[in-house]
Design a protein around this motif. Structure first.
Motif, PDB file in Angstrom:
ATOM      1  N   LEU A   1       0.824  -1.209   0.000  1.00 59.26           N
ATOM      2  CA  LEU A   1       0.000   0.000   0.000  1.00 59.26           C
ATOM      3  C   LEU A   1       0.859   1.262   0.000  1.00 59.26           C
ATOM      4  O   LEU A   1       0.509   2.251  -0.640  1.00 59.26           O
ATOM      5  N   PHE A   2       2.008   1.215   0.681  1.00 57.70           N
ATOM      6  CA  PHE A   2       2.903   2.377   0.680  1.00 57.70           C
ATOM      7  C   PHE A   2       3.508   2.572  -0.701  1.00 57.70           C
ATOM      8  O   PHE A   2       3.604   3.706  -1.184  1.00 57.70           O
ATOM      9  N   HIS A   3       3.926   1.490  -1.352  1.00 58.36           N
ATOM     10  CA  HIS A   3       4.489   1.612  -2.702  1.00 58.36           C
ATOM     11  C   HIS A   3       3.460   2.180  -3.675  1.00 58.36           C
ATOM     12  O   HIS A   3       3.822   2.864  -4.625  1.00 58.36           O
ATOM     13  N   MET A   4       2.212   1.889  -3.437  1.00 61.88           N
ATOM     14  CA  MET A   4       1.160   2.360  -4.341  1.00 61.88           C
ATOM     15  C   MET A   4       0.699   3.775  -4.005  1.00 61.88           C
ATOM     16  O   MET A   4       0.380   4.535  -4.897  1.00 61.88           O
TER      17      MET A   4
ATOM     18  N   ASP B   1      -3.634   3.320   7.740  1.00 59.85           N
ATOM     19  CA  ASP B   1      -5.094   3.253   7.825  1.00 59.85           C
ATOM     20  C   ASP B   1      -5.650   2.191   6.885  1.00 59.85           C
ATOM     21  O   ASP B   1      -6.572   1.447   7.241  1.00 59.85           O
ATOM     22  N   MET B   2      -5.076   2.130   5.686  1.00 65.46           N
ATOM     23  CA  MET B   2      -5.570   1.157   4.707  1.00 65.46           C
ATOM     24  C   MET B   2      -5.305  -0.274   5.169  1.00 65.46           C
ATOM     25  O   MET B   2      -6.130  -1.162   4.948  1.00 65.46           O
ATOM     26  N   VAL B   3      -4.159  -0.514   5.821  1.00 64.86           N
ATOM     27  CA  VAL B   3      -3.875  -1.859   6.350  1.00 64.86           C
ATOM     28  C   VAL B   3      -4.960  -2.252   7.348  1.00 64.86           C
ATOM     29  O   VAL B   3      -5.492  -3.363   7.304  1.00 64.86           O
ATOM     30  N   GLN B   4      -5.293  -1.330   8.234  1.00 65.53           N
ATOM     31  CA  GLN B   4      -6.350  -1.605   9.210  1.00 65.53           C
ATOM     32  C   GLN B   4      -7.675  -1.901   8.502  1.00 65.53           C
ATOM     33  O   GLN B   4      -8.406  -2.822   8.878  1.00 65.53           O
ATOM     34  N   ASN B   5      -7.958  -1.133   7.463  1.00 63.33           N
ATOM     35  CA  ASN B   5      -9.200  -1.311   6.715  1.00 63.33           C
ATOM     36  C   ASN B   5      -9.219  -2.661   6.002  1.00 63.33           C
ATOM     37  O   ASN B   5     -10.265  -3.315   5.921  1.00 63.33           O
ATOM     38  N   VAL B   6      -8.074  -3.104   5.490  1.00 61.81           N
ATOM     39  CA  VAL B   6      -7.998  -4.416   4.830  1.00 61.81           C
ATOM     40  C   VAL B   6      -8.371  -5.508   5.829  1.00 61.81           C
ATOM     41  O   VAL B   6      -9.186  -6.390   5.522  1.00 61.81           O
ATOM     42  N   PHE B   7      -7.810  -5.461   7.029  1.00 58.28           N
ATOM     43  CA  PHE B   7      -8.111  -6.499   8.018  1.00 58.28           C
ATOM     44  C   PHE B   7      -9.559  -6.425   8.486  1.00 58.28           C
ATOM     45  O   PHE B   7     -10.195  -7.456   8.722  1.00 58.28           O
TER      46      PHE B   7
ATOM     47  N   VAL C   1      -9.446  -1.586  -1.282  1.00 56.15           N
ATOM     48  CA  VAL C   1      -9.283  -0.543  -0.265  1.00 56.15           C
ATOM     49  C   VAL C   1      -8.494   0.625  -0.855  1.00 56.15           C
ATOM     50  O   VAL C   1      -8.849   1.795  -0.652  1.00 56.15           O
ATOM     51  N   LEU C   2      -7.437   0.323  -1.585  1.00 60.47           N
ATOM     52  CA  LEU C   2      -6.627   1.363  -2.207  1.00 60.47           C
ATOM     53  C   LEU C   2      -7.452   2.178  -3.199  1.00 60.47           C
ATOM     54  O   LEU C   2      -7.400   3.411  -3.196  1.00 60.47           O
ATOM     55  N   LYS C   3      -8.223   1.498  -4.033  1.00 56.72           N
ATOM     56  CA  LYS C   3      -9.076   2.208  -4.997  1.00 56.72           C
ATOM     57  C   LYS C   3     -10.086   3.102  -4.280  1.00 56.72           C
ATOM     58  O   LYS C   3     -10.329   4.234  -4.696  1.00 56.72           O
ATOM     59  N   ASP C   4     -10.677   2.587  -3.200  1.00 61.77           N
ATOM     60  CA  ASP C   4     -11.625   3.385  -2.434  1.00 61.77           C
ATOM     61  C   ASP C   4     -10.943   4.609  -1.826  1.00 61.77           C
ATOM     62  O   ASP C   4     -11.507   5.703  -1.807  1.00 61.77           O
TER      63      ASP C   4
ATOM     64  N   GLU D   1       0.711   7.546   6.638  1.00 59.74           N
ATOM     65  CA  GLU D   1      -0.485   7.464   7.478  1.00 59.74           C
ATOM     66  C   GLU D   1      -1.640   6.804   6.740  1.00 59.74           C
ATOM     67  O   GLU D   1      -2.370   5.989   7.300  1.00 59.74           O
ATOM     68  N   ALA D   2      -1.788   7.161   5.468  1.00 61.34           N
ATOM     69  CA  ALA D   2      -2.864   6.555   4.676  1.00 61.34           C
ATOM     70  C   ALA D   2      -2.634   5.053   4.538  1.00 61.34           C
ATOM     71  O   ALA D   2      -3.580   4.263   4.612  1.00 61.34           O
ATOM     72  N   SER D   3      -1.385   4.642   4.363  1.00 62.05           N
ATOM     73  CA  SER D   3      -1.069   3.212   4.235  1.00 62.05           C
ATOM     74  C   SER D   3      -1.392   2.468   5.520  1.00 62.05           C
ATOM     75  O   SER D   3      -1.928   1.363   5.488  1.00 62.05           O
TER      76      SER D   3
END
Length: 163
Positions: free
Chosen positions: A16-19, A28-34, A61-64, A24-26
């Motif tokens: 997610l960070f590479h993308m 948050d996105m990890v938490q959202n994935v789980f 999640v990334l697209k959202d 901080e967004a990465s």
């Protein structure tokens, strides 16, 4: 779920960070994935590949996130977050290696999102082509072609930066 988080959070953060290039967004996105994995666990079947299913959710999640917040062009620098990614490059104090790594990440940022995604999955996340095909919804042969073309584009960008 705690065990899954322990096993996969760093790889997901790295992807997610590479993308997104936002720390901080990465996170948050990890938490959202789980959260979504828990919420949509009924969509996982025994025939499914867990890693593919997890990265499919991460892509959604990334697209959202992109739709919702439209990530800006300002990036956090990867060196500030290496300890979070783990399993990859480690800081060794060697200036030349650090410079080359910085140039590589700069080149990665200049790739199209599709090319950056396929390289991140294949080279940084070390997924197999068939797993990437499942995640992206394309044939394994198409993945090979995309990785090859993305590597060629990265090589061209990197050599321009290196000069």
């Amino acid at each position: 779920m705690g065990l899954l988080f322990e096993r996969h959070n760093r790889k997901l953060f790295g992807f997610l960070f590479h993308m997104s290039h936002k720390r901080e967004a990465s996170e948050d996105m990890v938490q959202n994935v789980f959260y979504r994995m828990l919420k949509y666990r009924h969509t996982f079947t025994e025939e499914s590949n867990f890693t593919g299913w997890m990265y499919h959710i991460a892509r959604n999640v990334l697209k959202d996130q992109v739709k919702k917040y439209e990530l800006s062009n300002r990036y956090d620098h990867i060196d500030d977050h290496e300890e979070r990614i783990g399993g990859g490059i480690t800081a060794d104090g060697d200036l030349e290696k650090k410079q080359a790594r910085t140039e590589l990440y700069d080149a990665m940022r200049k790739l199209s999102e599709d090319n950056r995604e396929v390289l991140t999955l294949s080279k940084f996340q070390e997924l197999k082509y068939n797993e990437i095909g499942q995640i992206l919804g394309i044939a394994e042969g198409a993945v090979k072609v995309r990785v090859y073309r993305a590597m060629q584009e990265l090589k061209n960008i990197y050599t321009k930066i290196e000069r």
